[in-house]
Scaffold this active site. Structure first.
Site, PDB file in Angstrom:
ATOM      1  N   ASN A  78      16.719 -17.316 -24.961  1.00 38.36           N
ATOM      2  CA  ASN A  78      18.265 -17.621 -24.382  1.00 38.36           C
ATOM      3  C   ASN A  78      18.858 -16.720 -23.954  1.00 38.36           C
ATOM      4  OD1 ASN A  78      17.639 -19.539 -27.268  1.00 38.36           O
ATOM      5  ND2 ASN A  78      17.725 -20.688 -25.328  1.00 38.36           N
ATOM      6  N   LEU A  85      23.717 -13.491 -21.966  1.00 40.71           N
ATOM      7  CA  LEU A  85      23.971 -14.554 -23.102  1.00 40.71           C
ATOM      8  C   LEU A  85      23.774 -15.894 -22.896  1.00 40.71           C
ATOM      9  CD1 LEU A  85      22.721 -15.660 -26.007  1.00 40.71           C
ATOM     10  CD2 LEU A  85      25.254 -15.126 -26.554  1.00 40.71           C
ATOM     11  N   CYS A  86      22.908 -17.188 -22.316  1.00 36.84           N
ATOM     12  CA  CYS A  86      23.054 -18.485 -22.406  1.00 36.84           C
ATOM     13  C   CYS A  86      23.331 -18.864 -23.379  1.00 36.84           C
ATOM     14  CB  CYS A  86      22.010 -18.934 -21.588  1.00 36.84           C
ATOM     15  SG  CYS A  86      22.273 -20.514 -20.754  1.00 36.84           S
ATOM     16  N   ILE A  87      24.427 -19.940 -23.614  1.00 40.55           N
ATOM     17  CA  ILE A  87      24.021 -20.649 -25.278  1.00 40.55           C
ATOM     18  C   ILE A  87      25.624 -21.563 -24.776  1.00 40.55           C
ATOM     19  CG2 ILE A  87      26.253 -18.681 -25.517  1.00 40.55           C
ATOM     20  CD1 ILE A  87      24.847 -19.473 -28.538  1.00 40.55           C
TER      21      ILE A  87
ATOM     22  N   MET B   1      19.935 -24.351 -17.289  1.00 38.93           N
ATOM     23  CA  MET B   1      19.878 -23.402 -16.601  1.00 38.93           C
ATOM     24  C   MET B   1      19.120 -22.190 -16.371  1.00 38.93           C
ATOM     25  SD  MET B   1      23.581 -23.378 -16.921  1.00 38.93           S
ATOM     26  CE  MET B   1      23.870 -21.743 -16.276  1.00 38.93           C
TER      27      MET B   1
END
Lengths: 289, 297
Positions: A78, A85-87, B1
């Site tokens: 992630n 950061l992809c959260i 995403m």
């Protein structure tokens, strides 16, 4: 207001540190640019690591979420290779590709840096492979965990070297990891709130959509069926209390250990950590909010 | 995403640009304008929509534009409520609205919100309510004078806040109204008030979950619905939100609906919480997708 909110949050974290984090400003004159140092949680592949990240706040924080970019290289499904950061907690709820995530794990103005950091710790423990930012890392995590852990260990060692050069002491045991906040707890009464918040969020990770990665994964997802079942319960039971929900989340496997024994250890370490921190029994029902 | 070529950073930068563009082109709350402006605005329209606007101008002589940023209902409601109470409210209504505001945080905490996460929004809300109801501004919880917030020690023996003699003098009302307008045009504080109204709406949904469940679609629970549609900024409101907020505050709201359906040439008025006792009626103009504040002749 955003400056006011940020100033009070910053003071708050310096007074009541979040376990495993160091928080400071990159430049004392700019409240919108924070540096966080993340200490890898004990008994995970990230243990002993020191990972630096920048947090950038928008002008209308907290109405819009901040963004986080790691400065230390970190191999994780992630985290983009650029460090971003992809959260889910950094995204408002909406009809976007990160579907399947529950709205309460999304950004809203009552979230704050503390809830983000707790989600980050959860994410380190349990990557969300259903919406990966680093596809290579995600595939490797699912197909070749040994290699995945080898890469992470190398990064941990590299980060330790940087920490040594900067004179940063890395906590290695659970005791050390939670020490700062325990000291604070003894000193102040106000900590009740923080502990409650911890209890509320530590396990409240963004990965309730476990069902998405059954394939090739069953070796590690020991209790997948159970947690899926409990999720359904949680959805259906409008007024299920937080205790039940916390147990649901605690019962979820921490995925990074490949055999049963270390898995149990990790889980008991996590439970241990939680009980050390939350001496407070207050039950917060925001979980079903 | 994962499949997107845009990172969070790009998206956030883009969103900020869009917000800045909207901000540059419209005020959060405008000065009052004659409703005849609306007729000029739609002079090309020959349909029922214009007839309905004509109907509106016959009953309401002025209106204020409110920025169309997805928060317009809450913003319009908030400002109109404060004006109504300040200029036309009874002493009893004003006191009720103030006491209710002060008590509201505890109610939200009882609904499961964490106190310190709603503190800032609450403070801003109580501040504007105090201004409009003749109460002194409540003491700040933190002192920001040095840049670092320091908790202010509250004097436990201090007297409860006293309401100014009601009704306020014309001069006092004018001063307070201009302060309120300045606050509603100052984005961060105005946002906090708007967000607190959203929390009050969500709190009412949750307190009356059984009742509202029947109005919620897509198989969402009331809590999920709140998380998705109420507790985030810029999510537009539907009638059910108006039902909830007007009931939460016990404030009567009249919405004058205009659209181009030609079943009638009259604007449809709907009253929410008609017998509300905490303020005089708040009137809003609805054009498809947008709310503004209306003032009766």
């Amino acid at each position: 207001m955003s400056a006011k909110a940020l100033a009070s949050e910053l003071t708050e974290y310096q007074k009541h540190p979040v376990d495993g984090f160091d928080v400071s400003l990159v430049d004392d004159s700019n409240l919108y640019d924070w540096r966080i140092g993340i200490f890898g949680p004990p008994k995970t592949p990230y243990a002993g690591g020191y990972f630096k990240a920048r947090v950038n706040f928008p002008k209308d924080y907290p109405y819009s979420p901040p963004s986080i970019r790691f400065e230390t290289e970190l191999w994780h499904p992630n985290i983009f290779k650029t460090g971003e950061l992809c959260i889910s907690i950094l995204h408002p709820p909406g009809d976007d590709p990160m579907s399947g995530e529950r709205p309460e794990e999304r950004w809203n103005p009552t979230q704050n840096v503390r809830t983000i950091l707790l989600s980050v710790i959860s994410l380190l423990n349990e990557p969300n492979t259903s919406s990966p930012a680093n596809i290579d890392a995600s595939v490797m995590f699912m197909k070749n965990l040994t290699e995945y852990r080898r890469i992470v260990s190398a990064q941990v060692r590299a980060s330790q070297e940087i920490a040594r050069q900067e004179g940063v002491a890395i906590p290695t045991s659970v005791e050390e990891y939670t020490q700062r906040s325990r000291q604070q707890m003894e000193r102040t009464k106000q900590d009740e709130e923080d502990a409650v918040d911890f209890e509320n969020n530590y396990y409240d990770d963004d990965d309730d959509d476990d069902d998405g990665f059954d394939d090739g994964f069953d070796d590690y997802v020991v209790e997948d069926d159970d947690s899926a079942l409990m999720d359904t319960d949680a959805d259906e039971e409008e007024n299920n209390n937080k205790t039940a929900q916390t147990q649901t989340q605690m019962a979820k496997p921490i995925l990074l250990d490949s055999s049963d024994a270390p898995l149990k250890q990790t889980r008991s370490a996590a439970l241990d950590l939680a009980s050390k921190l939350s001496s407070v029994t207050h039950v917060d029902s925001r979980g079903d909010a | 995403m994962a499949s997107s070529a845009y990172s969070d950073f790009d998206v956030i930068a883009q969103e900020e640009r869009v917000r800045d563009e909207i901000a540059a082109s419209s005020e959060l709350v405008s000065d009052p304008l004659p409703t005849s402006v609306l007729l000029d605005e739609y002079k090309e329209n020959k349909d029922a929509f214009r007839d309905k606007l004509k109907d509106v101008t016959s009953k309401y002589d002025s209106f204020r534009r409110v920025r169309g940023d997805g928060n317009c209902f809450y913003r319009a409601f908030g400002f109109a409520l404060l004006q109504q109470i300040l200029h036309r409210g009874t002493e009893e209504q004003a006191r009720k609205l103030y006491q209710q505001a002060v008590a509201s945080k505890a109610l939200l905490v009882a609904q499961g919100y964490t106190e310190y996460t709603i503190e800032d929004f609450y403070d801003s809300y109580v501040e504007v309510i105090a201004l409009a109801t003749g109460f002194p501004k409540p003491p700040a919880a933190y002192d920001y004078s040095t840049g670092i917030p320091v908790p202010v020690q509250q004097d436990a023996n201090s007297e409860p806040p006293k309401q100014l003699p009601w009704p306020l003098t014309a001069q006092e009302r004018a001063l307070r109204e201009s302060n309120l307008l300045a606050i509603f045009r100052d984005d961060p504080v105005a946002s906090a008030v708007v967000y607190y109204l959203r929390l009050l709406t969500a709190g009412h949904f949750k307190t009356n979950a059984e009742f509202f469940q029947g109005f919620i679609e897509d198989g969402l629970t009331v809590s999920e619905f709140c998380a998705r549609e109420v507790e985030v900024m810029a999510r537009e409101c539907e009638q059910v939100h108006i039902v909830a907020l007007s009931a939460a505050l016990d404030v009567p709201v009249r919405v004058v609906y205009t659209d181009s359906s030609d079943s009638t040439s009259q604007a449809t008025e709907i009253n929410f919480q008609e017998e509300g006792t905490a303020a005089p009626t708040v009137s809003l103009l609805y054009r498809p997708g947008h709310y503004d504040i209306l003032y009766a002749r």
